[in-house]
Scaffold this motif. Structure first.
Motif, PDB file in Angstrom:
ATOM      1  N   ALA A  20       0.811  -1.217   0.000  1.00 45.33           N
ATOM      2  CA  ALA A  20       0.000   0.000   0.000  1.00 45.33           C
ATOM      3  C   ALA A  20       0.842   1.264   0.000  1.00 45.33           C
ATOM      4  N   THR A  21       2.030   1.204   0.615  1.00 47.61           N
ATOM      5  CA  THR A  21       2.864   2.399   0.739  1.00 47.61           C
ATOM      6  C   THR A  21       4.328   2.029   0.550  1.00 47.61           C
ATOM      7  N   PRO A  45      -5.320   0.664   3.177  1.00 46.07           N
ATOM      8  CA  PRO A  45      -5.974   0.679   1.863  1.00 46.07           C
ATOM      9  C   PRO A  45      -4.986   0.983   0.744  1.00 46.07           C
ATOM     10  N   ASP A  47      -4.436   2.827  -2.760  1.00 48.06           N
ATOM     11  CA  ASP A  47      -5.073   3.943  -3.461  1.00 48.06           C
ATOM     12  C   ASP A  47      -4.629   4.066  -4.909  1.00 48.06           C
ATOM     13  N   PHE A  48      -4.208   2.963  -5.519  1.00 45.51           N
ATOM     14  CA  PHE A  48      -3.849   2.960  -6.935  1.00 45.51           C
ATOM     15  C   PHE A  48      -4.350   1.657  -7.540  1.00 45.51           C
ATOM     16  N   THR A  53      -6.954  -6.520  -4.184  1.00 43.99           N
ATOM     17  CA  THR A  53      -6.404  -6.178  -2.871  1.00 43.99           C
ATOM     18  C   THR A  53      -7.001  -7.119  -1.835  1.00 43.99           C
TER      19      THR A  53
END
Length: 276
Positions: A20-21, A45, A47-48, A53
């Protein structure tokens, strides 16, 4: 095989744990850009755009197993990127859960011949060879629960440094048994990298700052790490396994070799492998 094919991921299915990051997100984005079907597992979450997921909490084996149950079909590559800097569940999140995930995927044939795994370690895990008996004792714990109990009963092991020493030793030790099954395993050892985790723990202003000033570089970025991870999990790296690859602008090797005269503390750390 063309140059594009040997470095590319067209038609491949990959799993990014902790995607996620940070470095995991960079790897997930890059793999998708290269044509892969990307599945991301994370507590946060995503976001791309990715193919799928799956929410997971690496602290909890039952939740992790439920997430793994949702995987449908084989994988060509796994990028194990999730990690934390501290906390009571550090070893579960940084190593124990990743080992459980990898070993289950191999045992079930989800990772088969021709597949590859890349974990994220750290320069903090270097010097693991100096502590091999203790690390091997830990790695000998056969499953999630016994590994967790071993950490609870051994003072000073629920640390970031020990988690990365465990990653490095695991990669080295698993090269043979996994290669016998046609699966490669490697890790990257990043130097200070501009990620949310690094910023939250003020790592960018500490270790290696003097070296970066001397050579005129900045902290590395997640995309640079992702590029190396994608290489290691690609057919271009078909002969590479059991390697913990430094990605640090030469800081560690210059310190060991003596050309970076201020690298003495780095060498001392590598010799002692002190936990933090």
């Amino acid at each position: 095989m063309t140059d594009l094919q040997i470095f590319g991921y067209t038609g491949k299915r990959v799993l990014v744990v902790g995607g996620a990051t940070g470095m995991g997100a960079a790897a997930a984005r890059a793999a998708a850009d290269l044509g892969a079907e990307v599945v991301v597992m994370d507590r946060a979450p995503v976001d791309f755009p990715v193919a799928e997921t799956i929410t997971v909490d690496l602290q909890d084996r039952a939740v992790l197993d439920a997430a793994l149950d949702r995987l449908d079909g084989p994988l060509d590559a796994v990028f194990s990127a999730a990690g934390v800097a501290d906390g009571p569940a550090l070893m579960r999140i940084n190593f124990i859960a990743h080992r459980h995930l990898i070993e289950r995927l191999v045992a079930e044939g989800t990772l088969g011949r021709g597949s590859a795994v890349c974990l994220i370690s750290s320069v903090a895990g270097l010097g693991w060879q100096n502590h091999l008996p203790r690390v091997v004792e830990f790695l000998s714990s056969p499953d999630f629960e016994t590994a967790d109990k071993w950490i609870a009963s051994h003072e000073g092991t629920n640390t970031y440094t020990f988690s990365k020493q465990a990653v490095n030793a695991y990669v080295a030790r698993e090269a043979f048994p996994l290669m016998a099954k046609g699966v490669r395993i490697n890790a990257i050892c990043p130097g200070p990298t501009d990620t949310p985790l690094a910023r939250a723990n003020s790592w960018l202003d500490g270790f290696g700052a003097d070296y970066r000033q001397a050579v005129g570089t900045r902290p590395l970025d997640p995309e640079q790490m992702a590029n190396v991870m994608l290489f290691l999990n690609s057919p271009a790296a078909a002969g590479i396994s059991g390697v913990n690859l430094l990605v640090d602008d030469g800081h560690i090797m210059s310190s060991i070799g003596g050309s970076w005269a201020a690298g003495g503390p780095v060498v001392d750390f590598l010799m002692s492998g002190a936990s933090r």
